[in-house]
Design a protein around this motif. Structure first.
Motif, PDB file in Angstrom:
ATOM      1  N   PRO A 106      -3.060  -5.977  -6.046  1.00  0.00           N
ATOM      2  CA  PRO A 106      -3.517  -4.675  -6.584  1.00  0.00           C
ATOM      3  C   PRO A 106      -4.599  -4.873  -7.314  1.00  0.00           C
ATOM      4  O   PRO A 106      -5.600  -3.839  -7.121  1.00  0.00           O
ATOM      5  CB  PRO A 106      -2.322  -4.291  -7.822  1.00  0.00           C
ATOM      6  CG  PRO A 106      -1.096  -5.106  -7.435  1.00  0.00           C
ATOM      7  CD  PRO A 106      -1.626  -6.592  -6.884  1.00  0.00           C
ATOM      8  N   ALA A 107      -5.116  -5.979  -7.832  1.00  0.00           N
ATOM      9  CA  ALA A 107      -6.767  -6.094  -8.290  1.00  0.00           C
ATOM     10  C   ALA A 107      -7.550  -6.527  -7.519  1.00  0.00           C
ATOM     11  O   ALA A 107      -8.623  -5.952  -7.717  1.00  0.00           O
ATOM     12  CB  ALA A 107      -6.545  -7.063  -9.381  1.00  0.00           C
ATOM     13  N   LEU A 108      -7.357  -7.283  -6.110  1.00  0.00           N
ATOM     14  CA  LEU A 108      -8.196  -8.098  -5.405  1.00  0.00           C
ATOM     15  C   LEU A 108      -8.089  -7.602  -4.145  1.00  0.00           C
ATOM     16  O   LEU A 108      -8.969  -7.883  -3.190  1.00  0.00           O
ATOM     17  CB  LEU A 108      -8.291  -9.369  -5.828  1.00  0.00           C
ATOM     18  CG  LEU A 108      -8.399  -9.934  -6.922  1.00  0.00           C
ATOM     19  CD1 LEU A 108      -8.353 -11.580  -7.029  1.00  0.00           C
ATOM     20  CD2 LEU A 108      -9.802  -9.371  -7.614  1.00  0.00           C
ATOM     21  N   GLY A 109      -6.993  -6.918  -3.714  1.00  0.00           N
ATOM     22  CA  GLY A 109      -6.652  -6.809  -2.203  1.00  0.00           C
ATOM     23  C   GLY A 109      -7.088  -5.421  -1.714  1.00  0.00           C
ATOM     24  O   GLY A 109      -7.792  -4.596  -2.340  1.00  0.00           O
ATOM     25  N   LEU A 122       0.775 -11.946   6.092  1.00  0.00           N
ATOM     26  CA  LEU A 122       1.321 -10.551   5.659  1.00  0.00           C
ATOM     27  C   LEU A 122       0.581 -10.001   4.428  1.00  0.00           C
ATOM     28  O   LEU A 122       0.144  -8.923   4.271  1.00  0.00           O
ATOM     29  CB  LEU A 122       2.799 -10.764   5.709  1.00  0.00           C
ATOM     30  CG  LEU A 122       3.554 -11.251   6.935  1.00  0.00           C
ATOM     31  CD1 LEU A 122       5.013 -11.456   6.728  1.00  0.00           C
ATOM     32  CD2 LEU A 122       3.262  -9.829   7.940  1.00  0.00           C
ATOM     33  N   LEU A 123       0.366 -11.075   3.210  1.00  0.00           N
ATOM     34  CA  LEU A 123      -0.216 -10.607   2.194  1.00  0.00           C
ATOM     35  C   LEU A 123      -1.461 -10.186   2.294  1.00  0.00           C
ATOM     36  O   LEU A 123      -1.954  -9.247   1.650  1.00  0.00           O
ATOM     37  CB  LEU A 123       0.195 -11.564   0.966  1.00  0.00           C
ATOM     38  CG  LEU A 123       1.687 -11.778   0.570  1.00  0.00           C
ATOM     39  CD1 LEU A 123       1.485 -12.934  -0.392  1.00  0.00           C
ATOM     40  CD2 LEU A 123       1.858 -10.518  -0.187  1.00  0.00           C
ATOM     41  N   ALA A 150      -5.494  -2.450 -13.850  1.00  0.00           N
ATOM     42  CA  ALA A 150      -6.021  -0.993 -13.921  1.00  0.00           C
ATOM     43  C   ALA A 150      -7.648  -0.924 -13.710  1.00  0.00           C
ATOM     44  O   ALA A 150      -7.968   0.237 -13.361  1.00  0.00           O
ATOM     45  CB  ALA A 150      -5.658  -0.661 -15.513  1.00  0.00           C
ATOM     46  N   GLN A 151      -8.238  -2.029 -13.574  1.00  0.00           N
ATOM     47  CA  GLN A 151      -9.647  -1.947 -13.453  1.00  0.00           C
ATOM     48  C   GLN A 151      -9.851  -2.355 -12.153  1.00  0.00           C
ATOM     49  O   GLN A 151     -11.095  -2.962 -11.794  1.00  0.00           O
ATOM     50  CB  GLN A 151     -10.373  -2.880 -14.461  1.00  0.00           C
ATOM     51  CG  GLN A 151     -10.105  -2.227 -15.993  1.00  0.00           C
ATOM     52  CD  GLN A 151     -10.891  -3.082 -16.861  1.00  0.00           C
ATOM     53  OE1 GLN A 151     -12.356  -3.169 -16.798  1.00  0.00           O
ATOM     54  NE2 GLN A 151     -10.453  -3.518 -17.710  1.00  0.00           N
ATOM     55  N   ALA A 152      -9.015  -2.142 -11.235  1.00  0.00           N
ATOM     56  CA  ALA A 152      -9.249  -2.789  -9.672  1.00  0.00           C
ATOM     57  C   ALA A 152     -10.438  -2.285  -9.285  1.00  0.00           C
ATOM     58  O   ALA A 152     -11.370  -3.145  -8.505  1.00  0.00           O
ATOM     59  CB  ALA A 152      -7.933  -2.494  -8.984  1.00  0.00           C
ATOM     60  N   GLU A 153     -10.617  -0.789  -9.161  1.00  0.00           N
ATOM     61  CA  GLU A 153     -11.975  -0.603  -8.597  1.00  0.00           C
ATOM     62  C   GLU A 153     -13.304  -0.871  -8.959  1.00  0.00           C
ATOM     63  O   GLU A 153     -14.283  -1.245  -8.304  1.00  0.00           O
ATOM     64  CB  GLU A 153     -12.042   1.135  -8.717  1.00  0.00           C
ATOM     65  CG  GLU A 153     -10.829   1.534  -7.737  1.00  0.00           C
ATOM     66  CD  GLU A 153     -10.746   1.100  -6.265  1.00  0.00           C
ATOM     67  OE1 GLU A 153     -11.671   1.284  -5.996  1.00  0.00           O
ATOM     68  OE2 GLU A 153      -9.676   0.957  -6.017  1.00  0.00           O
TER      69      GLU A 153
END
Length: 786
Positions: A268-271, A319-320, A201-204
């Motif tokens: 989702p958090a680092l990509g 691919l990831l 949820a804090q990815a940005e």
């Protein structure tokens, strides 16, 4: 209170761990093969996880949360979504087949209790990894996978190769795990939580933070070492010394995919950044191409599959790293397909080794004449791995080609000159994949008359060995012909859990006459030409330098590390207690003192200190004189007596401080220890104190003693003036009688408030006493025998 789903998930994760200790007992007392009982555990768990599919298809998840160490944000929290469900079904489903396969593969005289105990331990660790929602919990399970795989790889510990492979895998994966842990700690510093969903949820915030790149590198080091990405791939070929059921389980379907899971979970958090793409996809595509190229060089069937696994994992990682919806779907689809065809191929290799006595492809040919069912497993598995229609491997390979072509023009590629290398390396790696697939299928089962130089006369395996492999290759056919069976049931929840957005899954064979199809046709055409001229193609390996390589770096680095540690140990472990104390105390003074000065923690304010009475000064002077006399004493008796004076003077100080309990305790302890000293010294050599000590050693002794004494003095004074928290003594004084029924709050603290600590101390003393008693008895017994 936990609901039914939460309780079920908790039990499912812990079931193998709870069952594992029972395996050796069951193996000893059951009259049939214990593997039949063990197989019930993964099969039951597979049924449970499969039953959760309808729930996840509706977009729901299963969560478990139990506070563990809340002060540090460490919780026993589990999370079952599409991604974790796919891995859980692979772990338990292929785990069931591997256990059934091992029943017929391992000899009855093998330590089966140990084997299945390790399998259950590893299964629990993997289930914990893929369902953990807390990073520290995930790390704990992560390292348990390294430990249990170490035991499984080294199962045949009497072989030097097995011990070497187990040690190599342990050192590399654990080192990566420690780097990953450092990344998790940095994530906590940025987000204030170890909960994965809260971190996502804090990815940005994470991507904009200065710690983003260190976090990314450290976390990826853990993933790359576990999933055998170059240059950390070197442990996987050596791990093939494990029994084939272990290779089929750990190195095709589960352990090596833990790194894949971590990358997918953290996408989702680092990509989605330039750094993510450049590191993840670049490492992946290089691993994919080099792994397939090195596989052709191998002569051992398991070695070919080992480098094949490295290559296929590199493809998934690539691919990831691209992180688009099409790339993530292709990655998860190929992960599922790879588990099916690679697991079946490992089982096929085990059958060939079991029934011929060798895995050397130079000694194997024409086996299809006497091993037709094994040839079917090899054919379907190899063709699926090579990406030949109508098998499932063709579908995911086409998707890989399509994504690699799109990379050249896509904005997420960031560096367009380098992006052209993706379809080129994808094509070249796939050509090499086709070649080694033909080496496995055509070279071993056809390619001339039946082999005659194998240790055993080739013959077909019993049905028990064939059945698990036949079941897995049937999945290659079914999924290849009917990809919709897994599209919306499994792949849709998986991709949505990674991308965090709705997905429309539509997988089919014919996409029209496009560039990916041309690439597939080219792979088959060039692959057939090169395979037909394989002896000439292999000459390229004679031209390329073989040294140095990462194995050389690992072996040389390990040898130098051991040499350096041996030198350091010899310098430290001199056999003299004085040297040990000098090192320990000197290091303490240097570390604590420098930190205290750097943090400006020293405070010598004497305002709040109690006044010093004359009697206290006199006792302190006596203690100081006795301490100096102890050091200067020439005889053993005088040294012991002067130490006694110090002890009794300290007891007198407790009396002056109005602490009769402490004074009484000190008197008792001092009397007992003084008597013990005298008894022990009576039996020591007379010239004990006549040893010569060099002047430099005396100076070191004096410096360490002075430094330690000064440090403790200034820390004690500073601690009195640096009270960050309110003293807890007030709580004990006010509540000792009310809560524990005792007016002497010192006793109440020891017996009630700190009762568990006191009990632990008593247990330690009891164990030490029993150890001393056992040694005395043993020495007495040896004395009587002599």
């Amino acid at each position: 209170m936990l609901g039914g789903c939460e309780v079920g998930l908790t039990l499912a994760v812990l079931a193998p761990l709870l069952f594992a200790p029972l395996v050796p007992v069951l193996n000893r007392y059951t009259k049939f093969h214990v593997g039949w009982l063990v197989a019930l555990v993964p099969f039951t768990l597979f049924v449970y996880f499969a039953s959760q599919l309808p729930l996840l298809m509706r977009g729901e998840v299963v969560e478990v949360f139990y506070q563990w160490v809340p002060t540090f944000g460490i919780n026993f929290s589990l999370y079952l979504d599409g991604l974790s469900l796919l891995f859980a079904m692979l772990i338990t489903g292929i785990g069931t087949l591997v256990v059934l396969y091992s029943i017929y593969y391992l000899a009855p005289e093998e330590p089966l209790g140990n084997f299945y105990f390790y399998i259950m331990l590893f299964m629990a660790a993997m289930l914990g990894v893929v369902t953990s929602n807390n990073l520290i919990l995930l790390y704990g399970f992560w390292e348990l996978t390294s430990f249990s795989s170490f035991l499984l790889i080294g199962f045949w510990f009497f072989k030097e190769e097995s011990r070497y492979g187990a040690q190599k895998s342990m050192l590399i994966t654990v080192a990566g795990g420690l780097a990953m842990l450092a990344g998790f700690v940095l994530l906590y510093m940025v987000t204030g939580t170890f909960e994965i969903r809260e971190i996502i949820a804090q990815a940005e915030t994470i991507k904009a933070h200065a710690f983003y790149l260190p976090i990314l590198i450290l976390v990826l080091l853990g993933a790359f070492t576990k999933s055998a990405q170059m240059p950390f791939h070197i442990w996987l070929p050596n791990a093939m010394e494990a029994p084939t059921p272990v290779s089929a389980y750990l190195h095709s379907a589960t352990m090596v995919k833990a790194g894949i899971f971590l990358i997918a979970r953290m996408t989702p958090a680092l990509g989605g950044t330039m750094e993510w793409f450049l590191i993840v996809s670049t490492v992946g595509i290089i691993t994919m191409a080099m792994g397939s190229f090195l596989a052709i060089k191998q002569k051992d069937l398991k070695a070919i599959l080992a480098f094949s696994t490295i290559s296929q994992l590199g493809m998934i990682v690539t691919l990831l790293g691209l992180s688009t919806s099409a790339a993530v779907l292709a990655a998860m689809f190929h992960l599922l397909n790879h588990s099916a065809f690679k697991g079946s191929l490992f089982m096929m290799v085990g059958i060939v080794d079991h029934e011929t006595g060798t895995r050397d492809i130079s000694k194997l040919r024409g086996l299809a004449k006497v091993m037709p069912y094994t040839a079917v497993i090899a054919g379907i598995g190899a063709l699926s791995m090579a990406g030949v229609p109508p098998f499932n491997g063709f579908l995911s390979k086409e998707m890989f080609f399509e994504v690699s072509v799109e990379t050249v023009a896509a904005t997420f590629a960031y560096v367009h000159p380098l992006a052209i290398m993706f379809p080129i390396l994808a094509f070249l790696g796939s050509v090499c994949t086709f070649i080694y697939s033909m080496m496995i299928f055509h070279g071993v089962f056809f390619n001339g008359p039946l082999t005659e130089d194998t240790p055993k006369h080739p013959h077909e395996a019993p049905f028990g060995l064939l059945a698990p492999g036949l079941f897995l290759v049937s999945l290659n056919v079914i999924i290849g012909l009917f990809p919709g069976l897994v599209g919306n049931t499994i792949l849709k929840p998986v991709t949505e859990s990674i991308l965090l957005e709705p997905m429309k899954i539509d997988i089919y064979h014919w996409h029209g006459f496009n560039l990916p199809l041309i690439m597939s046709i080219g792979v088959v055409a060039f692959g057939l030409i090169l395979y037909k001229n394989l002896p000439q193609f292999k000459k390229i390996y004679d031209v390329l330098p073989s040294q140095p390589n990462m194995n050389t770096v690992y072996d040389g680095g390990l040898a130098n590390f051991l040499k350096g540690s041996t030198w350091l140990t010899e310098k430290q472990l001199t056999g003299y207690l004085r040297d040990y104390l000098a090192v320990i105390l000197g290091f303490t003074v240097a570390l604590v003192g420098s930190v205290a000065i750097y943090r400006e923690a020293l405070d010598f304010n004497m305002v709040n200190l109690a006044p010093v009475e004359l009697a206290e000064v006199l006792v302190a002077v006596v203690i100081a004189i006795a301490a100096v006399f102890t050091v200067m004493a020439k005889t053993r008796l005088s040294a012991v007596l002067s130490v006694g004076v110090i002890g009794y003077a300290v007891a007198l100080m407790f009396v002056l401080f109005r602490a009769p309990d402490l004074a009484l305790t000190q008197l008792i302890v001092e009397t007992v220890t003084l008597a013990l000293f005298l008894l022990c010294f009576f039996h020591l050599p007379k010239d004990l104190l006549k040893g010569t000590i060099k002047g430099s050693a005396k100076l070191v002794n004096a410096a360490v003693a002075l430094g330690m004494g000064t440090l403790m003095t200034v820390l004690t004074l500073s601690a009195h003036n640096n009270k960050s928290f309110e003293s807890i003594s007030k709580y004990f004084i006010e509540n000792s009688y009310e809560l524990a029924g005792g007016k002497n709050f010192v006793n109440v603290i020891l017996v009630d408030f700190r009762g568990i600590d006191t009990f632990g101390e008593i247990v330690v003393l009891a164990i030490a006493a029993l150890g001393v008693y056992a040694m005395i008895k043993l020495r007495s017994k040896r004395g009587r025998e002599s």
